[in-house]
Design a protein around this motif. Structure first.
Motif, PDB file in Angstrom:
ATOM      1  N   SER A  24       0.849  -1.186   0.000  1.00  0.00           N
ATOM      2  CA  SER A  24       0.000   0.000   0.000  1.00  0.00           C
ATOM      3  C   SER A  24       0.892   1.246   0.000  1.00  0.00           C
ATOM      4  N   TYR A  79       0.164  -2.134   4.526  1.00  0.00           N
ATOM      5  CA  TYR A  79      -0.389  -3.416   4.097  1.00  0.00           C
ATOM      6  C   TYR A  79       0.429  -3.969   2.927  1.00  0.00           C
ATOM      7  N   SER A  84       0.024  -7.083  -0.172  1.00  0.00           N
ATOM      8  CA  SER A  84      -0.850  -8.052  -0.851  1.00  0.00           C
ATOM      9  C   SER A  84       0.009  -9.098  -1.543  1.00  0.00           C
ATOM     10  N   ARG A 114      -4.399 -12.354  -1.107  1.00  0.00           N
ATOM     11  CA  ARG A 114      -4.497 -12.168   0.332  1.00  0.00           C
ATOM     12  C   ARG A 114      -3.852 -10.859   0.730  1.00  0.00           C
ATOM     13  N   VAL A 115      -4.404 -10.224   1.768  1.00  0.00           N
ATOM     14  CA  VAL A 115      -3.913  -8.943   2.281  1.00  0.00           C
ATOM     15  C   VAL A 115      -3.433  -9.155   3.706  1.00  0.00           C
ATOM     16  N   TRP A 116      -2.213  -8.655   4.008  1.00  0.00           N
ATOM     17  CA  TRP A 116      -1.577  -8.838   5.305  1.00  0.00           C
ATOM     18  C   TRP A 116      -1.219  -7.471   5.897  1.00  0.00           C
ATOM     19  N   LYS A 117      -1.153  -7.405   7.219  1.00  0.00           N
ATOM     20  CA  LYS A 117      -0.643  -6.222   7.890  1.00  0.00           C
ATOM     21  C   LYS A 117       0.847  -6.430   8.130  1.00  0.00           C
ATOM     22  N   ASN A 170      -3.793  -6.543  -8.127  1.00  0.00           N
ATOM     23  CA  ASN A 170      -3.655  -5.914  -6.811  1.00  0.00           C
ATOM     24  C   ASN A 170      -4.796  -4.954  -6.503  1.00  0.00           C
ATOM     25  N   GLU A 192      -4.505   5.642   2.527  1.00  0.00           N
ATOM     26  CA  GLU A 192      -4.836   4.255   2.895  1.00  0.00           C
ATOM     27  C   GLU A 192      -6.162   4.141   3.648  1.00  0.00           C
ATOM     28  N   CYS A 239      -9.671   1.177  -0.032  1.00  0.00           N
ATOM     29  CA  CYS A 239      -9.041   0.451  -1.137  1.00  0.00           C
ATOM     30  C   CYS A 239     -10.140  -0.097  -2.035  1.00  0.00           C
ATOM     31  N   ARG A 260     -11.332  -2.661  -5.589  1.00  0.00           N
ATOM     32  CA  ARG A 260     -11.067  -3.894  -6.336  1.00  0.00           C
ATOM     33  C   ARG A 260     -12.144  -4.063  -7.398  1.00  0.00           C
ATOM     34  N   PRO A 275      -9.628  -0.760   4.704  1.00  0.00           N
ATOM     35  CA  PRO A 275      -8.529  -1.669   5.056  1.00  0.00           C
ATOM     36  C   PRO A 275      -8.410  -1.935   6.557  1.00  0.00           C
TER      37      PRO A 275
END
Length: 611
Positions: A84, A89, A91, A109-112, A131, A138, A141, A143, A154
């Motif tokens: 991001s 974040y 992805s 998948r999205v991760w912190k 993506n 931020e 987001c 898609r 997010p």
């Protein structure tokens, strides 16, 4: 540049990955733990804090400046990673697959980053546009799913879709940067209806959302969208798969400019036929450059209203790039071109340097705007892979040859953190020791004649203008206006009067008419009265000078004799094979029997030649 952050770059090859500290030492970052297995991809966060690289079994996130490990995400088979804007974040995208029960695996998948928490998972089949697109702060987001744009928070993915935009016929979208983000929705042509690009404010989405601006146009199978850094205007390039006028193999291209508030939209007027090779916004969001036209192409700088500001000339170029401060402009020719790079000073609009970076497939300015990185990457070219760093004055500063190099990029940085450019551009520093080593190891180039091949009869004479490129003083290419062949009397922009014989470049000028033309003239004159129309005697054509016979080389007869003997021997060998077939009881054709009958004659001829 004391007190400024240190610049660095990362590279990925078939068997290695590393981080190199840039000026002044150009040495590897020793604290970076180099992976011991193949790396599929890597990515810096836009703010330059983190560096993530994907391997077969996990995704590793490190501090970009120190190489310290931040997270090791246990997700296998990742082929794409993306951060991001602020690096909060990350992805990951895996190739689509199915579970044991036949259901589709959620491969996006999205991760912190700080905690390594798995925040959300989606199904994303296409790798193109995989993506999520984040706003600059931020806060949201977006898609694209099944013809609609879905908006998420997010910080709370568990809430699901918080807003959505659905436009009939939408095939792609782009989210703008800036404080007031907008969504650009592209609707392709369908059943004779024109294509269009519609802009919607992200904060005003609803069931009956109306666009803040829109533009309709034809000839658009594909689109490429580029926002200016402030997000207040958008440039978009439309392209067709097939050019119906047969002018270009790659289809027809057009460039449009539109503001987000609807106050201005126009097609960018280009005064040259041919494709649009590249276009780019200046970091100040007020100017953009375009490279367009048949080779040699033209490069022009435009203002935010699409008015020409400066013409950089007509040269073989297909790439344009601004440095992060907007002070320098790089105009280059890569791919099937020679790799020549011109560096221009935007303040004075004068050329600063010309760099010969042959075989380059990647070009990028450093965050401080003073160095240019070029690289030869695989599989575009599998030899001479490596990285070269040039100073803005054109001096080579660093060379790093890497076998099977796949990816290289500068570590991003804030341009305002580096010293501002002075009125006069600074001189180049001393080159790193790697330059001298590379020059010593380089093989001397084989001596080749300069220039293009010329046939013997044309050597020693000047090249006609019709065969010169426009940038070499040749005649300008004339627009064909959709006509595949030039009109009568005109070829390559050169007028040829009716009735005149065509002059062949390099050949002697035509003198008297040939005998065929005289015979036609006599017949034509005889029908009108023969010799009565002219009292002058018919001129006798001068016979051409008799050329002396050219003596043959001494070895010419011997070569011809050997060739004939080989042919006769080959025929005898074929006859022996036919005899063997007849002994085995095979039935021979009439032509094969005739060949057998000629054996005696062939042997006599062969004996005579050997004597």
């Amino acid at each position: 540049m004391s007190g400024a952050p240190r610049t660095s770059y990362a590279f990925r090859a078939q068997k290695s990955m590393g981080v190199v500290l840039a000026a002044p030492t150009y040495s590897p970052l020793e604290t970076f733990d180099k992976p011991q297995e193949h790396v599929r991809t890597y990515q810096y966060s836009p703010d330059g804090r983190y560096l993530a690289h994907a391997m077969a079994g996990s995704v590793r996130i490190t501090q970009a400046d120190s190489g310290e490990l931040v997270q090791d995400l246990p997700v296998p088979n990742v082929y794409e990673v993306g951060f991001s804007p602020k690096g909060t974040y990350i992805s990951t995208w895996e190739r689509p697959s199915k579970s044991e029960d036949g259901s589709q695996v959620k491969n996006l998948r999205v991760w912190k980053v700080e905690t390594g928490e798995d925040l959300a998972a989606f199904t994303q089949k296409s790798q193109e546009g995989w993506n999520l697109q984040f706003t600059s702060n931020e806060a949201l987001c977006t898609r694209f799913v099944s013809g609609e744009v879905q908006v998420f928070d997010p910080s709370a993915f568990s809430k699901g879709v918080v807003q959505k935009l659905r436009v009939e016929g939408m095939t792609s979208f782009s989210l703008s940067p800036g404080q007031n983000p907008s969504i650009a929705a592209f609707i392709a042509e369908k059943k004779g209806a024109p294509a269009s690009l519609r802009l919607f404010s992200l904060f005003s989405l609803g069931p009956n959302s109306t666009p803040t601006a829109q533009k309709t146009f034809f000839k658009a199978d594909k689109i490429q969208i580029k926002w200016n850094p402030l997000g207040t205007a958008v440039l978009f390039l439309t392209q067709t798969d097939v050019d119906k006028t047969n002018k270009s193999y790659y289809g027809e291209t057009n460039l449009y400019l539109m503001s987000t508030v609807g106050g201005f939209d126009a097609r960018v007027t280009l005064d040259r036929d041919g494709p649009i090779h590249d276009f780019a916004w200046s970091p100040n969001s007020k100017e953009f450059g375009v490279v367009y036209g048949y080779m040699p192409a033209k490069t022009v700088l435009f203002d935010q209203r699409g008015n020409p500001v400066h013409d950089f000339g007509t040269l073989p170029r297909n790439f344009i790039h601004f440095n992060p401060q907007g002070r320098l402009i790089c105009v280059a020719g890569f791919g099937n071109l020679a790799g020549t790079i011109d560096v221009w000073d935007r303040r004075t609009l004068k050329k600063v340097a010309t760099i010969e970076a042959s075989n380059s497939s990647h070009c990028e300015f450093s965050p401080d705007g003073r160095f240019l990185l070029t690289a030869t990457l695989s599989p575009r070219l599998r030899v001479d892979n490596g990285v070269k760093i040039w100073h803005l004055t054109g001096k080579l500063i660093h060379v790093d040859l890497v076998e099977e190099l796949y990816q290289v990029s500068w570590r991003p940085g804030n341009p305002d953190a580096f010293p501002a450019f002075r009125q006069e551009l600074e001189p180049a520093p001393a080159p790193a020791p790697s330059v001298a080593l590379a020059e010593a190891a380089a093989k001397p180039a084989s001596a080749k004649p300069a220039g293009a091949y010329r046939p013997p009869h044309a050597r020693g004479s000047a090249t006609p203008n019709i065969y010169k490129r426009e940038d070499e003083g040749g005649i300008a290419r004339l627009p064909s206006n959709g006509v595949s062949t030039p009109p009568n009397g005109q070829s390559n922009g050169v007028y040829q009067a009716r009735g005149q014989r065509r002059q062949v470049p390099g050949a002697p000028p035509p003198s008297s008419p040939g005998p065929d033309q005289e015979r036609k003239g006599r017949k034509k004159g005889g029908k009108k009265g023969g010799d009565e129309s002219s009292g002058a005697p018919t001129p006798v054509p001068t016979p051409p000078p008799v050329q002396a016979p050219v003596p043959q080389s001494p070895g010419g007869d011997a070569i011809a004799l050997d060739k004939k003997i080989r042919n006769l021997t080959k025929k005898l060998k074929a006859i022996e094979e036919l005899k063997d077939k007849r002994k085995r009881g095979e039935k021979l054709e009439k032509t094969q029997l005739t060949k057998l009958d000629s054996e005696a004659e062939i042997r006599r001829e062969l004996e005579a030649l050997k004597l």
